[in-house]
Design a protein around this motif. Structure first.
Motif, short mmCIF file in Angstrom:
data_model
loop_
_atom_site.label_atom_id
_atom_site.label_comp_id
_atom_site.label_asym_id
_atom_site.label_seq_id
_atom_site.Cartn_x
_atom_site.Cartn_y
_atom_site.Cartn_z
N GLU A 265 1.14 -1.56 0.02
CA GLU A 265 -0.04 -0.43 -0.23
C GLU A 265 0.96 1.05 0.00
O GLU A 265 0.38 1.99 -0.20
CB GLU A 265 -0.92 0.00 1.19
N SER A 266 1.98 1.42 0.39
CA SER A 266 2.78 2.28 0.54
C SER A 266 4.00 2.92 -0.18
O SER A 266 3.97 3.70 -1.34
CB SER A 266 4.05 2.21 1.85
N ILE A 267 3.06 1.52 -1.82
CA ILE A 267 3.86 1.87 -3.05
C ILE A 267 2.80 1.88 -3.81
O ILE A 267 3.15 1.68 -5.08
CB ILE A 267 5.11 0.99 -3.56
N GLY A 268 1.88 2.47 -3.63
CA GLY A 268 0.85 2.34 -4.46
C GLY A 268 -0.27 1.25 -4.88
O GLY A 268 -0.69 1.49 -5.99
N ILE A 269 0.32 0.02 -4.20
CA ILE A 269 0.32 -1.71 -4.95
C ILE A 269 -0.85 -1.98 -4.20
O ILE A 269 -0.83 -2.26 -2.83
CB ILE A 269 1.07 -2.25 -5.56
N ALA A 270 -2.11 -2.78 -4.80
CA ALA A 270 -3.17 -2.35 -4.29
C ALA A 270 -3.09 -4.49 -3.65
O ALA A 270 -2.31 -5.05 -4.31
CB ALA A 270 -5.06 -3.04 -4.40
N PRO A 271 -2.74 -4.33 -2.39
CA PRO A 271 -2.41 -5.96 -1.87
C PRO A 271 -3.60 -6.88 -2.32
O PRO A 271 -2.79 -8.16 -3.35
CB PRO A 271 -2.56 -6.10 -0.31
N SER A 272 -4.71 -6.26 -2.82
CA SER A 272 -5.86 -7.22 -4.07
C SER A 272 -5.03 -8.12 -5.29
O SER A 272 -6.24 -8.64 -5.96
CB SER A 272 -6.75 -7.40 -3.38
N ARG A 273 -4.27 -7.17 -5.66
CA ARG A 273 -4.05 -7.00 -6.83
C ARG A 273 -3.48 -9.30 -7.01
O ARG A 273 -3.39 -9.66 -6.68
CB ARG A 273 -3.16 -6.26 -7.69
N ARG A 274 -3.32 -8.97 -8.88
CA ARG A 274 -2.55 -10.54 -9.31
C ARG A 274 -1.71 -10.76 -9.59
O ARG A 274 -1.21 -9.36 -10.70
CB ARG A 274 -4.03 -11.33 -9.47
#
Length: 295
Positions: A265-274
């Motif tokens: 999240e701190s680098i703007g990437i959603a953990p739910s992505r694949r």
């Protein structure tokens, strides 16, 4: 085993199925399915491979078969080093390539061969092109070897299974995008030169093929602090395609799941992505961020 082909033999049409059958009969040669032996019979495709390779002086070929591509390469380069694992083909190649004095045959397994030494010894360490009609069953290991060993290579132009070519040149968020895509696009600029139907081979394989060009970059397409961690992240992200990036990373890195989530999240990437939705830049960003935690 190393052999130099001798001058003076007539030029035979190795794209002709009749010529192939005659050579088979003369040498008692039978195709081995286990070695992926399917020989190309379309001259226009050979010409496209040679053009795409952009040969400056020297070229290395993998898996010459009866020498159909080898002869085309020999006519368009100063020197060809061709590598063939099947000992039964050495006498055949010495016969079919007899008119060329700029061809050297190496009877070795490409996956075990010290290619850096070959390039140093045969081409004085200068950049070479690679051209090949690759056996489908070892396409990925061969390309991985050529890229990971960081050899002085200009272009890699290979005939591969069509779906493999599509994977290596795929874009994010498509079904073909995977770990091998990232590997190829990290080191090279891939493009499909031509599609080749199975009917243009003897014997015909069960699938269609494509000529894939990998233009080797002077430096990787993205900058990373640690290549080992970068490729660990890539491998982890595609380890279970149906799982989220968070689950894949937490299963492969000794970092608490909540910490990985926070880092993403701190680098703007959603953990739910694949994994298949991530660009090379995003993979690099994740690797550099995780590196701080695993040092």
């Amino acid at each position: 085993m190393y052999l130099i082909c001798m001058k003076g033999y007539y030029n035979m049409d190795l794209t002709s199925p009749r010529t192939i059958r005659n050579i088979q009969e003369q040498f008692g040669f039978t195709f081995k399915k286990g070695l992926g032996q399917n020989f190309l019979t379309a001259r226009n495709i050979l010409e496209e491979i040679v053009d795409a390779a952009e040969i400056e002086s020297g070229v290395i070929e993998v898996g010459p078969g009866f020498g159909v591509l080898t002869s085309e390469l020999a006519q368009n380069s100063d020197k060809v080093v061709t590598i063939e694992i099947d000992e039964r083909l050495i006498d055949v190649l010495d016969y079919t390539l007899a008119e060329y004095d700029n061809v050297k045959i190496i009877n070795e397994d490409i996956l075990k061969l010290d290619l850096k030494k070959v390039i140093d010894d045969e081409f004085n360490g200068e950049k070479v092109s690679i051209a090949a009609n690759l056996p489908y069953y070892i396409t990925t290991p061969i390309i991985t070897k050529l890229l990971e060993e960081k050899l002085p290579i200009k272009n890699i132009v290979v005939m591969v299974q069509k779906e493999v070519a599509e994977r290596m040149s795929a874009k994010p968020s498509t079904k073909d995008y995977g770990a091998i895509t990232v590997l190829c696009q990290y080191y090279t600029e891939p493009s499909i030169v031509a599609n080749v139907p199975a009917s243009l081979f003897v014997p015909p394989p069960k699938v269609d093929s494509a000529v894939l060009k990998l233009k080797v970059l002077d430096k990787p397409s993205v900058e990373v602090k640690d290549e080992g961690v970068f490729f660990r992240v890539v491998k982890a992200a595609f380890s279970q395609r149906r799982k989220t990036l968070l689950n894949c990373l937490s299963a492969n890195f000794p970092i608490p799941k909540d910490e990985i989530s926070t880092l993403l999240e701190s680098i703007g990437i959603a953990p739910s992505r694949r994994g298949e939705t991530l660009s090379l830049e995003e993979f690099a960003n994740i690797a550099d961020t995780l590196l701080q935690k695993i040092k």
